[in-house]
Write a protein that holds these residues in place. Structure first.
Motif, PDB file in Angstrom:
ATOM      1  N   LEU A 173      -5.576   5.818   6.318  1.00  0.00           N
ATOM      2  CA  LEU A 173      -4.200   6.281   6.203  1.00  0.00           C
ATOM      3  C   LEU A 173      -3.528   6.330   7.569  1.00  0.00           C
ATOM      4  CD1 LEU A 173      -1.983   7.325   4.335  1.00  0.00           C
ATOM      5  CD2 LEU A 173      -2.886   9.636   4.670  1.00  0.00           C
ATOM      6  N   GLU A 174      -4.266   6.724   8.586  1.00  0.00           N
ATOM      7  CA  GLU A 174      -3.697   6.794   9.929  1.00  0.00           C
ATOM      8  C   GLU A 174      -3.284   5.412  10.432  1.00  0.00           C
ATOM      9  OE1 GLU A 174      -6.466   8.753  12.462  1.00  0.00           O
ATOM     10  OE2 GLU A 174      -6.460  10.624  11.294  1.00  0.00           O
ATOM     11  N   GLN A 175      -4.169   4.427  10.233  1.00  0.00           N
ATOM     12  CA  GLN A 175      -3.828   3.082  10.706  1.00  0.00           C
ATOM     13  C   GLN A 175      -2.687   2.490   9.888  1.00  0.00           C
ATOM     14  OE1 GLN A 175      -5.619  -1.399  11.217  1.00  0.00           O
ATOM     15  NE2 GLN A 175      -7.099   0.268  11.090  1.00  0.00           N
ATOM     16  N   LEU A 176      -2.705   2.745   8.575  1.00  0.00           N
ATOM     17  CA  LEU A 176      -1.598   2.284   7.734  1.00  0.00           C
ATOM     18  C   LEU A 176      -0.282   2.883   8.226  1.00  0.00           C
ATOM     19  CD1 LEU A 176      -0.695   0.727   5.190  1.00  0.00           C
ATOM     20  CD2 LEU A 176      -1.124   2.817   3.871  1.00  0.00           C
ATOM     21  N   GLY A 177      -0.331   4.145   8.637  1.00  0.00           N
ATOM     22  CA  GLY A 177       0.865   4.789   9.161  1.00  0.00           C
ATOM     23  C   GLY A 177       1.362   4.151  10.445  1.00  0.00           C
ATOM     24  N   LEU A 178       0.441   3.674  11.287  1.00  0.00           N
ATOM     25  CA  LEU A 178       0.842   3.001  12.528  1.00  0.00           C
ATOM     26  C   LEU A 178       1.613   1.716  12.227  1.00  0.00           C
ATOM     27  CD1 LEU A 178      -2.431   3.357  14.651  1.00  0.00           C
ATOM     28  CD2 LEU A 178      -0.296   4.638  14.941  1.00  0.00           C
ATOM     29  N   TRP A 179       1.087   0.926  11.299  1.00  0.00           N
ATOM     30  CA  TRP A 179       1.761  -0.325  10.945  1.00  0.00           C
ATOM     31  C   TRP A 179       3.097  -0.052  10.270  1.00  0.00           C
ATOM     32  CZ3 TRP A 179       0.328  -4.656  13.118  1.00  0.00           C
ATOM     33  CH2 TRP A 179      -0.995  -4.840  13.496  1.00  0.00           C
TER      34      TRP A 179
ATOM     35  N   TYR B   4       0.822  -1.209   0.000  1.00  0.00           N
ATOM     36  CA  TYR B   4       0.000   0.000   0.000  1.00  0.00           C
ATOM     37  C   TYR B   4       0.858   1.262   0.000  1.00  0.00           C
ATOM     38  CZ  TYR B   4      -3.651  -3.360   0.905  1.00  0.00           C
ATOM     39  OH  TYR B   4      -4.503  -4.429   0.801  1.00  0.00           O
ATOM     40  N   ASP B   5       2.013   1.189   0.624  1.00  0.00           N
ATOM     41  CA  ASP B   5       2.926   2.322   0.565  1.00  0.00           C
ATOM     42  C   ASP B   5       3.383   2.560  -0.875  1.00  0.00           C
ATOM     43  OD1 ASP B   5       4.696   4.374   1.701  1.00  0.00           O
ATOM     44  OD2 ASP B   5       6.314   2.998   1.175  1.00  0.00           O
ATOM     45  N   ALA B   6       3.684   1.468  -1.587  1.00  0.00           N
ATOM     46  CA  ALA B   6       4.103   1.587  -2.985  1.00  0.00           C
ATOM     47  C   ALA B   6       2.962   2.074  -3.864  1.00  0.00           C
ATOM     48  CB  ALA B   6       4.639   0.249  -3.490  1.00  0.00           C
ATOM     49  N   LEU B   7       1.740   1.579  -3.627  1.00  0.00           N
ATOM     50  CA  LEU B   7       0.599   2.035  -4.411  1.00  0.00           C
ATOM     51  C   LEU B   7       0.357   3.532  -4.206  1.00  0.00           C
ATOM     52  CD1 LEU B   7      -1.919  -0.906  -3.904  1.00  0.00           C
ATOM     53  CD2 LEU B   7      -1.060  -0.073  -6.104  1.00  0.00           C
ATOM     54  N   ARG B   8       0.545   3.987  -2.989  1.00  0.00           N
ATOM     55  CA  ARG B   8       0.349   5.407  -2.702  1.00  0.00           C
ATOM     56  C   ARG B   8       1.388   6.255  -3.419  1.00  0.00           C
ATOM     57  NH1 ARG B   8       2.596   8.626   0.942  1.00  0.00           N
ATOM     58  NH2 ARG B   8       3.732   6.885   1.885  1.00  0.00           N
ATOM     59  N   GLN B   9       2.650   5.795  -3.401  1.00  0.00           N
ATOM     60  CA  GLN B   9       3.725   6.598  -3.984  1.00  0.00           C
ATOM     61  C   GLN B   9       3.807   6.485  -5.505  1.00  0.00           C
ATOM     62  OE1 GLN B   9       7.585   6.843  -2.000  1.00  0.00           O
ATOM     63  NE2 GLN B   9       6.848   5.382  -0.454  1.00  0.00           N
TER      64      GLN B   9
END
Length: 354
Positions: free
Chosen positions: A168-174, A152-157
């Motif tokens: 996005l907040e929970q993704l940031g925690l992980w 998901y980080d790659a998909l976002r970038q």
């Protein structure tokens, strides 16, 4: 797919691989803050934290406040990991819903060039020490939860997928957790978190930049409490294979893979000379023109075929290696064919083996 997109994906893979293999001290405040918030998301208060210097320390000590049902022997039944797994499943479902059809080709590229080589590298560098610490079979239900973050980080970038709000907040925690500490074991009231290793030695071995544990002059992985592990080209070996691969120990070793690694470290030519192996026969290698096959008598009713790799290594050389073959084989070409399940005549027709 444009070259720019592929370069961006490769850069993200290297960034995450660098974080995974980091030997820097854990960022304890960041890790504790992320874990505390994740506990809150599954309806639990922040846990007490017990930091340990290595995975083996995390599994051999019982932290204060741990309940009987949270013993290591019953780890598969711990309730908190299952709740985290459910939390992640729901988050991934929501994140997947944000991916549009036009972005799916980039998603496939990310799987191929980022996730696959990264997961292989993790399985050959970070998971082996965890397996060694468990000293037996174990489930990776929550250990592997953080690896999906990379997609998901790659998909976002790369693809510009818009993850917003709580997703996005929970993704940031992980993501923070994946980048700030080693393995962790969540109990209901206490969370055990391991520091990263203080040293990790690897080598590139795959076509896509995958790495595996390897060190020719010491431990491949070492933790601050002195717990360490030795690896030879990805195979875990006893320390003597690296520190003192002598002929007597090799002869006494029952494990075929450990014996092979020790001989490779010593060098086949040196081993053959020191062990006094008798040359049975030699012949030009029809599967590798310009090279020769040498068949030697070994111990325990077996023989070893010494050959030259048909493929060039990364350093430009062709590696010499030995293959154990049955003791009834007297012809090197018969022996070479046997390793491929072929007759000597069939092996002789090979254009070039690899």
């Amino acid at each position: 797919m444009s070259d720019l997109v592929q370069r961006e994906a490769a850069a993200i893979r290297e960034q995450w691989l660098g974080q995974a293999l980091s030997t820097l001290p854990a960022d304890r405040p960041a890790a504790e803050a992320a874990i505390s918030e994740l506990y809150r998301l599954i309806g639990l208060p922040p846990p007490r934290f017990r930091w340990v210097p290595s995975p083996v320390a995390g599994l051999t000590t019982v932290p204060p406040g741990a309940r009987v049902r949270e013993s290591v022997e019953r780890m598969a039944d711990w309730p908190v990991p299952g709740r985290f797994a459910a939390l992640v499943r729901e988050l991934r479902k929501e994140l997947d819903a944000r991916i549009r059809p036009a972005q799916e080709p980039i998603d496939r590229l990310i799987h191929q060039t980022v996730l696959f080589p990264l997961s292989r590298s993790v399985s050959t560098t970070l998971v082996p020490p965890l397996q060694a610490a468990h000293d037996g079979p174990f489930r990776q239900d929550w250990y592997g939860l953080q690896h999906w973050v990379v997609r998901y980080d790659a998909l976002r970038q790369v693809a510009g997928v818009a993850f917003t709000g709580p997703q996005l907040e929970q993704l940031g925690l992980w993501a923070t957790l994946a980048a700030s500490c080693g393995w962790w074991w969540p109990r209901e009231s206490v969370c055990v978190v391991s520091e990263r290793p203080v040293a990790m030695h690897t080598e590139v071995w795959g076509d896509d930049g995958e790495v595996r544990l390897h060190c020719a002059d010491g431990p491949a992985v070492r933790y601050a409490d002195g717990w360490d592990l030795h690896y030879w080209h990805g195979t875990r070996v006893p320390p003597w294979v690296i520190t003192d691969p002598d002929v007597r120990r090799i002869a006494d070793e029952a494990n075929v893979e450990v014996r092979r690694c020790a001989i490779e470290h010593l060098g086949w030519a040196s081993y053959i000379e020191r062990a006094g192996l008798r040359l049975v026969a030699s012949a030009p290698d029809p599967g590798n023109p310009g090279s020769e096959l040498h068949l030697y008598d070994m111990h325990r009713g077996t023989r070893v075929l010494l050959a030259v790799n048909g493929s060039v290594e990364r350093d430009g050389r062709r590696r010499r290696y030995g293959l154990t073959v049955p003791g009834f084989l007297d012809d090197p070409i018969d022996a070479a064919g046997w390793t491929y399940g072929l007759s000597a005549a069939q092996y002789s027709l090979l254009l070039r083996r690899t």
